[in-house]
Design an enzyme around this catalytic site. Structure first.
Site, PDB file in Angstrom:
ATOM      1  N   LYS A   1      -6.848   3.451  -3.200  1.00  0.00           N
ATOM      2  CA  LYS A   1      -7.060   3.654  -1.891  1.00  0.00           C
ATOM      3  C   LYS A   1      -7.182   4.871  -1.465  1.00  0.00           C
ATOM      4  CE  LYS A   1      -5.081   2.225   2.588  1.00  0.00           C
ATOM      5  NZ  LYS A   1      -4.123   1.302   3.370  1.00  0.00           N
TER       6      LYS A   1
ATOM      7  N   LYS B   1     -10.187   0.562  -2.396  1.00  0.00           N
ATOM      8  CA  LYS B   1     -10.054   0.343  -1.186  1.00  0.00           C
ATOM      9  C   LYS B   1     -10.443   1.292  -0.221  1.00  0.00           C
ATOM     10  CE  LYS B   1      -6.788  -0.975   2.632  1.00  0.00           C
ATOM     11  NZ  LYS B   1      -5.456  -1.648   3.116  1.00  0.00           N
TER      12      LYS B   1
ATOM     13  N   ASP C   1       0.898  -1.216  -0.049  1.00  0.00           N
ATOM     14  CA  ASP C   1      -0.072  -0.066  -0.057  1.00  0.00           C
ATOM     15  C   ASP C   1       0.799   1.374   0.122  1.00  0.00           C
ATOM     16  OD1 ASP C   1      -1.730  -1.959   0.705  1.00  0.00           O
ATOM     17  OD2 ASP C   1      -3.253  -0.923   1.819  1.00  0.00           O
TER      18      ASP C   1
END
Length: 257
Positions: free
Chosen positions: A166, A198, A102
């Site tokens: 995300k 996300k 991430d």
């Protein structure tokens, strides 16, 4: 939402959950507990999301090819590290056993008009994430704020090879919002690519989760949300999921990351 559909939503949310501990003072004991919590009587969470320093420990606990994936964060949370350092951090995390990376984009650079900084960073980290490693790109929507900027950050991340986009680090004042999710999901749809979404930070109940799932269904397609296309990044959401799956009432209250 009736209790039957709430329970169905809870089961889906569990399968999409990146169970997270990114507290600054996280300990090895808490990582051991997180690995255990991710494996519930009702099924597993999709992943755990932890600091890079704990990846090797988590891999040792879960073993090879475990259904619970190990996600970690790089260029986190500031988005302001040097590219070479972020690439090295990514390489090390993957060597330690990370399945998913991430990455925070240099969102402040983007806010000052430097789109290239985003492209170069995502491209460099993408090059380190050989299949089957998944790259999720955090665009920090609560700081970008502007609709056009959130859309542009999404486009840049997708064009540079993100597997997921995300919302947030969970470390700023405003984290996941339905407004930001709407913009990001539309960017994914417009790209025509196989890119996931996300929502991270501030989703603390099954009732909260259902709103995001409904939005994804509206913009993308019914049943679009699955672990390969949709994740929730949360620490508190699991508690509410387990209450609902055990026959209790959803708290309905949002919480922090």
């Amino acid at each position: 939402m009736n209790s039957h559909s709430l329970r169905e939503t809870a089961a889906v949310a569990l399968s999409l959950l990146d169970l997270t501990n990114l507290k600054d003072d996280c300990t090895p004991a808490q990582i051991s507990a997180l690995c255990a919590r991710a494996q519930t009587p009702f099924g597993n969470s999709a992943a755990i999301c932890i600091w890079p320093r704990f990846v090797a420990q988590a891999r040792g606990i879960l073993g090879a090819d475990h259904p619970v994936k190990i996600a970690t964060v790089v260029n986190f949370p500031s988005g302001e590290m040097e590219i070479a350092d972020v690439a090295a951090e990514t390489r090390e995390a993957i060597a330690d056993g990370a399945d998913e990376i991430d990455l925070v984009i240099p969102y402040r650079a983007l806010m000052s008009g430097n789109e290239r900084a985003v492209t170069v960073m995502v491209t460099a980290v993408r090059a380190e994430c050989m299949a089957p490693v998944i790259l999720k790109v955090i665009i920090e929507t609560g700081e970008l704020k502007d609709v056009a900027l959130i859309g542009r950050a999404s486009e840049l991340a997708i064009e540079a090879g993100a597997d997921f986009i995300k919302t947030s680090t969970g470390k700023v004042a405003v984290n996941a919002t339905l407004e930001a999710a709407d913009i990001m999901l539309r960017s994914i749809r417009q790209s025509g690519g196989k890119v996931g979404f996300k929502a991270a930070g501030g989703i603390g109940s099954v009732a909260d989760a259902s709103l995001y799932l409904r939005l994804a269904e509206t913009i993308m397609a019914p049943d679009w949300a699955m672990p390969s296309t949709f994740r929730f990044g949360a620490s508190g959401l699991l508690d509410d999921i387990l209450v609902v799956l055990s026959g209790g009432q959803s708290s309905g209250a949002a919480s922090g990351y």
